[in-house]
Write a protein that holds these residues in place. Sequence first.
Motif, mmCIF file in Angstrom:
data_model
loop_
_atom_site.group_PDB
_atom_site.id
_atom_site.type_symbol
_atom_site.label_atom_id
_atom_site.label_comp_id
_atom_site.label_asym_id
_atom_site.label_seq_id
_atom_site.Cartn_x
_atom_site.Cartn_y
_atom_site.Cartn_z
ATOM 1 N N CYS A 136 -105.783 -98.599 20.970
ATOM 2 C CA CYS A 136 -105.833 -97.165 20.709
ATOM 3 C C CYS A 136 -104.941 -96.845 19.513
ATOM 4 O O CYS A 136 -103.813 -97.345 19.418
ATOM 5 C CB CYS A 136 -105.360 -96.356 21.918
ATOM 6 N N ALA A 193 -110.137 -94.778 20.592
ATOM 7 C CA ALA A 193 -110.356 -96.078 21.229
ATOM 8 C C ALA A 193 -110.988 -97.040 20.227
ATOM 9 O O ALA A 193 -111.952 -96.698 19.547
ATOM 10 C CB ALA A 193 -111.255 -95.915 22.449
ATOM 11 N N THR A 221 -121.053 -101.113 23.190
ATOM 12 C CA THR A 221 -120.693 -99.709 23.418
ATOM 13 C C THR A 221 -120.424 -99.452 24.894
ATOM 14 O O THR A 221 -119.487 -98.730 25.254
ATOM 15 C CB THR A 221 -121.816 -98.787 22.916
ATOM 16 N N VAL A 232 -116.990 -100.650 25.725
ATOM 17 C CA VAL A 232 -115.951 -99.743 25.221
ATOM 18 C C VAL A 232 -115.888 -98.484 26.087
ATOM 19 O O VAL A 232 -114.794 -98.001 26.424
ATOM 20 C CB VAL A 232 -116.212 -99.374 23.755
ATOM 21 N N LEU A 233 -117.046 -97.935 26.458
ATOM 22 C CA LEU A 233 -117.058 -96.732 27.296
ATOM 23 C C LEU A 233 -116.375 -96.987 28.643
ATOM 24 O O LEU A 233 -115.537 -96.198 29.090
ATOM 25 C CB LEU A 233 -118.503 -96.269 27.514
ATOM 26 N N ALA A 278 -112.658 -97.411 28.152
ATOM 27 C CA ALA A 278 -111.999 -96.145 27.813
ATOM 28 C C ALA A 278 -111.844 -95.262 29.045
ATOM 29 O O ALA A 278 -110.782 -94.662 29.265
ATOM 30 C CB ALA A 278 -112.799 -95.424 26.732
ATOM 31 N N VAL A 282 -114.085 -91.936 21.692
ATOM 32 C CA VAL A 282 -114.883 -93.162 21.641
ATOM 33 C C VAL A 282 -115.922 -93.015 20.533
ATOM 34 O O VAL A 282 -116.569 -91.969 20.421
ATOM 35 C CB VAL A 282 -115.581 -93.425 22.994
#
Length: 643
Positions: free
Chosen positions: A405, A421, A452, A455-456, A459, A477
């Motif tokens: 981050c 993020a 993705t 990452v989602l 996060a 994001v």
Amino acid sequence: MKHQATPRRLSPSRPERTPPPAADCSPVLARTVRALRTLSAGNRTLLRATDEPELLHEMCRVIVEDGGYRVATVCYAEHDEQKSIHLMACVGIDRVHLERLPLTWADTGFGEWAVATAIRTGEPSVGRHLLTEPSYAPIRDYAQKAGYAAATALPLRIDGEIVGALSMLAADPDAFDETEMRLLCELADDLAYGISNLRTRVKHREAERTIERMAYCDPLTGLPNRLSLCAQLSQALEGARQEFNPLALLVLKMGQLQEINETLGYREGERFLQTIHSRLLAFTDQARLVARVGEDEFAVLLTDAGSEHATQVAQNLLRILREPVDLTEFAVDSRASIGIALFPGHGTDADDLLRRATVAAGQARHTASGHTLYRGSPDREFARRLSLMGELRHAIAKNELLLYCQPKVHLETQRVCGAEALVRWQHPKHGMLSTGDFIKIAEHAGLITPLTQWVLEAAFRQSYAWAEGGMDLPMSVNLSAHDLRDPRLLDRIKGLFDTWGTKPELIQFELTESALMEEPIGALEILTRLKDLGVELLIDDYGTGYSSLTYLQKLPVDTLKIDQSFVGNMLANDDSEIIVRSTIELGHNLGLKVVAEGVESKAVWERLAILGCDSAQGYFISRPIPAGEFPEWERLSCWHPQS
């Protein structure tokens, strides 16, 4: 008579007044009807005008032709020593005759005329004795022959400043009574608003043109930048394929730039680069394109050129580039090296050729000649890429990626206000890989959607952990153009909100301007549906995608992030500062917050604060931090509320 009208904004939807016929009316009613007719025609003119000179001329024309007044003029006030009045438009009178008069808004001589009085006092002015007042003696004969008996002038006020006056002449000596003046003051206010609106449009168009120029041109040299080179190289490659012609790309690397910047300062570094640029101009006739593609890198594109011709050009370039460069204190050697990549032998697309020519430029440093052809093996390169694709797929599936981050800090309070993020890949063999490299691998391997998704999920999980620990900071994001085309994206995001019970204000989404411009209609739809979830939306890298202001107004976004290429260069380059300042003003005028990314020095931070930017992120604040360590960093940093 003097009357100060209340300024108001013209609405295109305002119903048009339709005055009754003037026949058999009393003089007072006839004058009122005339003013109403003029106001109605003036409003139509405001809606149709496309530029300021057209608006002023057309307003004067309708006042005379539709309204029935004898003369109409628009004059602007000059702030010179004589306080001159500049005639901008006139209808019903000889322009040459008026321009011969030494008009002034000073309180002497011609300054007693209605137009001068209106400019000087900021209030409407009426003169009903044109044929007898001494101040009008210079035009008495002219007025008598033309049938002018009364005059009025109404100030034009823009942003609280009197910029000029709208004036009219009438044949009726009793013209411009209180009712008529009230309507004409409304007309003047509408005209002032129309002028202001057109000037705002001009400023926006100029800002758009500057953004377009900055997106495709290097601000220091004016040469095409990397983005422009790749676009033109792709076009050249298409032509080369169709004609079965070779093509060469030369990348020139200047080895001294970093030492010059560190030893002599960035201004001397810029002088150095500008000298290199001037020398490269001698080759523009031989090359399809000369561009600046990196801090110390230039590129030369040669069409219909094979190995022998490209090598000859490289030798000629080095002969010129190796001449000492005169700086303020002494001359330095450029230490230039040139790498050459050829189509089709070394690659068939723009990215591959540019990358391989850059690799060759690095290899050329270790040669006696200073130039070399790309020596890598396409087969080995392809095999390495295939291997990394498989390893990335495994890393995503086995949760081996890392969430970092980068903090964002509010400029006014100097407190952390959120974080972006970022995904990192610690490869077991190659170490920490460049994000740009493995994102490109993910695109080639069709792994953007699972990346993705990783990452989602990371996060949302981390946001929950932060909240449990007492830190309620929003995390943003990034979503790509590919993500916007994913039909399951919204369902996944909704599912994560349900799973973690995350408050909408703790998750934000960033979308690059270029991604939004790929499919504007589809992007608008998905952004609207995301906004319905209650989250904040940010446009990332603003200024590089060349979106129109009209399109920007339609997007349900909350924040603009100014691209770091403009922010990092704003103190050294006036055009970059113009872009940054214009973007901040544009964002605030649209009710948006503005974030500057790429803030790497205190000087840039302080300049952004002066310009009114809302928040910033960059190495001056902090490099990206492992997400799990972020609360401790925030607690101990100078940006913590209790510090």
